[in-house]
Design an enzyme around this catalytic site. Sequence first.
Site, PDB file in Angstrom:
ATOM      1  CB  SER A 226      19.220 -32.796  18.665  1.00 34.56           C
ATOM      2  OG  SER A 226      18.114 -32.158  18.087  1.00 34.56           O
TER       3      SER A 226
ATOM      4  CD  GLU B 275       0.831 -30.650  11.565  1.00 38.16           C
ATOM      5  OE1 GLU B 275       0.714 -29.446  11.286  1.00 38.16           O
ATOM      6  OE2 GLU B 275       1.889 -31.134  12.050  1.00 38.16           O
TER       7      GLU B 275
ATOM      8  CD  GLU C 246      11.515 -37.328  20.698  1.00 42.75           C
ATOM      9  OE1 GLU C 246      12.267 -36.568  20.060  1.00 42.75           O
ATOM     10  OE2 GLU C 246      10.890 -38.267  20.156  1.00 42.75           O
TER      11      GLU C 246
ATOM     12  CB  SER D 122      13.515 -38.200  11.552  1.00 40.88           C
ATOM     13  OG  SER D 122      12.526 -38.046  12.538  1.00 40.88           O
TER      14      SER D 122
ATOM     15  CD  GLN E 209      14.778 -39.680  18.501  1.00 39.18           C
ATOM     16  OE1 GLN E 209      14.812 -38.461  18.514  1.00 39.18           O
ATOM     17  NE2 GLN E 209      13.663 -40.360  18.659  1.00 39.18           N
TER      18      GLN E 209
END
Length: 396
Positions: free
Chosen positions: A150, A366, A233, A118, A115
Amino acid sequence: MSAPTTAREVRDLVADLLARHDPATTERTAFLNARWEAGLAWVGFPVGLGGLGAPRALQQVVEAELAAAGAPDNNPRRIGIGLGMAAPTILTFGTDEQKQRFLRPLWTGEEVWCQLFSEPGAGSDLAALGTRATRDGEDWVVTGQKVWTSTAHTARWAILVARTDPDVPKHAGMTYFVCDMTDPGVEVRPLRQITGEAEFNEVFLTGARIPDAHRLGEVGDGWRVAQTTLMNERVAIGGREVPREGGMVGVVSDTWRAHPELHTPEALDRLTKLWVESEALRHAGTRMRQQLAAGSPGPEGSAMKLAFARLSQALSGFEVELLAEDGLRHGEWTMFRPELVDFTGRDAGYRYLRAKGNSIEGGTSEILRNIIAERILGLPSEPRVDKDVPWKDLPR
């Protein structure tokens, strides 16, 4: 033939598969492909795509029957990103050609996925990403950097979100692609973690070319497509099926039983509370999977993932405290690149360190609290002053 609706019908299909392809004599990949052809890969998928168009709850019947027969599985932990994130996104937004090309080798494990979401400046705020994709004829040319990826070092394909229009607000100018990890413009570098290993990677894209035929969804609609990936996910991380006393609570319980000399009333009270919480979470996961059998995942997966991360860290912390100085030992510090995260086969020190990542990966705790507050509890959303500002004008 109509789709099966009962466990008995599914058992008959499994029995037919086993009669034609004996697991004891059939090569593993050949058996998995035969299972795909029989529609028993994921029964809830359409016919021709590894499924039967049947209720998804019947998948449990398939898995139980095949496990009892000693049939090989597709090593789901190794290909979890493909199964839990790429597959449902491709099924929802992919063209017929994309579904035919990608879903079978994804499920059999012949092609591993990663993936590319980010970035160093866009982690929790994914919509702030700056990796650019520029149209060049029938291709897109992609340049940028991704991080915390990952399995990038073993992956054949990646799901990728990139900025295709910097002149519109950040959520509106993103597009979703399937990226070939063997492209010469893709470079994977290891990121060594606090555990000593390099389970994650950073990925540099320098003029990587992606055919427009590998775009998922419409140009500029990447945020909506990505939400399907992210919701799945969080379910994959926090809502996976585990047996009673499975996972981290089982490992910590074994440690407790192996060291009766360390037992105290206070420690017993703490472990009992954690064990009860683990059982409650396990049953909540079962209920959520039953709900998913009738629809797509929603924000409930965020709650499960949040609870999983908190409980995993609490259990690993308890184990370290129980073992005292022995709990601080981390026996293997050699730099290596694992295909799988192994919580059970390592020592307590490793588990304590690795569990810290549970509240970051798959969405920070968060951010998940914000999702739960806004989308489940109906609380007012946080002020978003950049909502209507073109991406190119945002401070970075």
